[in-house]
Design an enzyme around this catalytic site. Structure first.
Site, PDB file in Angstrom:
ATOM      1  N   HIS A 169       0.821  -1.209   0.000  1.00  0.00           N
ATOM      2  CA  HIS A 169       0.000   0.000   0.000  1.00  0.00           C
ATOM      3  C   HIS A 169       0.863   1.271   0.000  1.00  0.00           C
ATOM      4  CE1 HIS A 169      -3.616   2.340   1.641  1.00  0.00           C
ATOM      5  NE2 HIS A 169      -2.611   3.133   1.975  1.00  0.00           N
ATOM      6  N   GLU A 170       1.816   1.352   0.905  1.00  0.00           N
ATOM      7  CA  GLU A 170       2.635   2.571   1.006  1.00  0.00           C
ATOM      8  C   GLU A 170       3.459   2.794  -0.255  1.00  0.00           C
ATOM      9  OE1 GLU A 170       1.746   4.460   3.223  1.00  0.00           O
ATOM     10  OE2 GLU A 170       0.855   3.064   4.652  1.00  0.00           O
TER      11      GLU A 170
HETATM   12  N1  ARG Z   1      -3.412   3.632   6.880  1.00  0.00           N
HETATM   13  C1  ARG Z   1      -2.196   3.498   6.150  1.00  0.00           C
HETATM   14  C2  ARG Z   1      -2.133   4.521   4.998  1.00  0.00           C
HETATM   15  O1  ARG Z   1      -3.074   5.184   4.665  1.00  0.00           O
HETATM   16  C3  ARG Z   1      -1.948   2.076   5.681  1.00  0.00           C
HETATM   17  C4  ARG Z   1      -3.102   1.158   5.475  1.00  0.00           C
HETATM   18  C5  ARG Z   1      -2.576  -0.218   5.117  1.00  0.00           C
HETATM   19  N2  ARG Z   1      -3.568  -1.266   5.207  1.00  0.00           N
HETATM   20  C6  ARG Z   1      -3.266  -2.566   5.389  1.00  0.00           C
HETATM   21  N3  ARG Z   1      -4.212  -3.477   5.383  1.00  0.00           N
HETATM   22  N4  ARG Z   1      -2.061  -2.972   5.580  1.00  0.00           N
HETATM   23  O2  ARG Z   1      -1.125   4.697   4.348  1.00  0.00           O
HETATM   24 ZN    ZN Z   2      -2.600   5.104   2.445  1.00  0.00          ZN
END
Ligand code: ARG
Ligand code: ZN
Ligand code: CA
Length: 258
Positions: A169-170
């Site tokens: 995601h990042e």
């Molecule tokens: N909340 C974080 C962001 O917006 C990461 C979300 C990642 N989710 C996961 N299931 N690992 O960057």
């Molecule tokens: Zn994010």
């Protein structure tokens, strides 16, 4: 189309102990294996889940990018303690000062830098949007949201974010992807045509097609890596997102360490 893009990764554990090096190197690699699968759409959960989900998403095609992440072994000569060429670009402990206040490491500019540190209470990780490779910008993950498996002392993956998807995601943010729910139901949303607009983030373990999108009849693409569901329930980028990442890669082509 271009040849496979090899992305040299440096992994930094500023609060780690050098005596844990063998564990931390193996732990660092568990995450590399996840992103290599996810970015090339060879992750097993994509194959096992998308077929049943896709009827809810007639305007979406899964996407992949031709990249290969490798922990670098051609190393920066001036770090302390020095990491010799041939050894993995995994820094431990010694550089904690430089990561406490900043998420930039010019020493390791040209690498894809992962920093595993206290990212803040309840924060899984964060990243710049459209990050700078030449400027040494880093992707930050908290202690429990890097890698898979049993981890190492102080770096144990925590359910339900223990399958390495926070880095997937990042990195999407670093490569210029917004959240699928960006802007809610107004504006250009995430600027990706084949991810249906949706009012809010989805958390947890939604069934495919269970969350309404903004447009009548459309469903939120909750299994997308750029939503907020549990690691076990995100398993795809869309073709439009892949195109957007390719455009980013074209702009940084000469910035990677060779
Ligand atoms: N909340 C974080 C962001 O917006 C990461 C979300 C990642 N989710 C996961 N299931 N690992 O960057
Ligand atoms: Zn994010
Ligand atoms: Ca969209």
């Amino acid at each position: 189309r271009r040849a496979t893009l090899y992305i040299p990764v440096a992994v930094h554990f500023p609060t780690g102990s050098e005596s844990d090096r063998s564990c931390l190197e193996a732990h660092a690699q568990t995450q590399i294996d996840v992103i290599n699968a996810d970015y090339t759409k060879t992750n097993a959960d994509h194959a096992s889940n998308w077929a049943a989900a896709q009827s809810h998403y007639p305007n979406t095609t899964p996407g992949s990018v031709d990249v290969k992440f490798c922990i670098a072994t051609k190393n920066h000569p001036t770090v302390s303690p020095a990491i010799a060429d041939g050894n993995l670009a995994v820094t431990i402990g010694s550089q904690s000062g430089s990561y406490a206040s900043t998420d930039v490491n010019t020493t390791w500019a040209g690498y894809m830098n992962f920093v595993i540190k206290n990212a803040g209470d309840g924060i899984l990780g964060y990243s710049p949007l459209g990050g700078s490779i030449s400027g040494g910008q880093c992707v930050v993950m908290n202690f429990g949201s890097y890698g898979t498996g049993s981890g190492c002392t102080g770096f144990v993956p925590q359910a339900p974010y223990n399958l390495g998807r926070t880095v997937t995601h990042e990195l999407g943010h670093f490569y210029n992807l917004d959240h699928t729910f960006n802007g809610g139901c107004t504006g250009p949303n995430d600027n990706v045509a084949d991810t249906p607009a949706v009012a809010n983030a989805t958390y947890g373990t939604p069934a495919p097609g269970s969350v309404a999108g903004c447009v009548a009849g459309e469903k939120a693409l909750t299994m997308n890596y750029m939503d907020y569901v549990n690691d076990s329930h995100m398993y795809m980028f869309s073709a439009g997102q892949a195109t957007r990442m390719e455009a980013y890669f074209a702009t940084v082509a000469s910035d990677w360490k060779q």
